[in-house]
Structures are given as structure tokens and as C-alpha cells.
Design a protein around this motif. Structure first.
Motif: not given
Length: 111
Positions: A3-30
Motif C-alpha cells: 500500500s506504500t511505495m516509492w515511485y521514481t520520476g521520469q527523464g534523464g535516462q539512457k540505456n537504463k542508466h541515469q545520465v542527467e538530473d531529473q527536473e521538476w517538469v512534465r509528469d514530475n511537476m504534476g
């Protein structure tokens, strides 16, 4: 899922690696706004079946209890959201949700 979980936002991934910071835009801002206003979100979980088709399962209504940016295991910052299932938020007749799509190869409708 519990019933409780952490969800990781969208953006900044390439080949399943985080290569850039995720920003407070689009779905993350929502989702951040949902945390600020107390507006619940509907959570769907996608998975692939044995034929490679994506299946979606409705998990229910969740309150976004926290929104934060933390360092990922790869280094860049990621947005994370603490989702807490709402009581009676899972009361749907069927949790199996079917989506229909167009074939990427032929453009033909696939039920």
C-alpha cells in the motif's frame, strides 16, 4: 505491490542508466503538485506477458505523501515520490485493464 511505495520520476535516462538530473517538469511537476494539494493519483502498473505484449494492471488511488530529489545510484539527481494507497481506493470490479494499440510495423489496429 504494497500500500506504500516509492515511485521514481521520469527523464534523464539512457540505456537504463541515469545520465542527467531529473527536473521538476512534465509528469514530475504534476506529481509534486499532487503532493502539495493532496490530490490523489490513479496508479497503473505495466508488465510484459510471455508474448511480449504490455499488460496494465490498475493498482488503485494513491496519495502523494512526499516529493523529493535525491542522488541516483548512477550519480545524477532523480525525483522520487512516496505513494500511499488510499482506503477503499482499490475497489474496482476488475483490476485487469486492456489497451488497444496500433502496430508499429504495419499501422494495423490490434485488439
Amino acid at each position: 505491490l504494497g500500500s506504500t511505495m516509492w515511485y521514481t520520476g521520469q527523464g534523464g535516462q539512457k540505456n537504463k542508466h541515469q545520465v542527467e538530473d531529473q527536473e521538476w517538469v512534465r509528469d514530475n511537476m504534476g506529481l509534486k503538485r499532487n503532493a502539495q494539494t493532496g490530490t490523489p493519483v490513479r496508479v497503473f502498473r505495466g508488465s510484459r506477458d510471455s508474448a511480449g505484449e504490455t499488460q496494465y494492471t490498475y493498482e488503485g488511488l494513491y496519495a502523494v505523501k512526499d516529493a523529493r530529489r535525491v542522488k541516483s545510484k548512477d550519480g545524477p539527481l532523480i525525483c522520487q515520490f512516496l505513494l500511499d494507497g488510499l482506503p477503499n481506493g482499490h475497489s474496482v470490479a476488475s483490476t485487469k485493464v486492456e489497451f488497444r494499440s496500433m502496430s508499429k510495423k504495419s499501422g494495423a489496429y490490434q485488439p
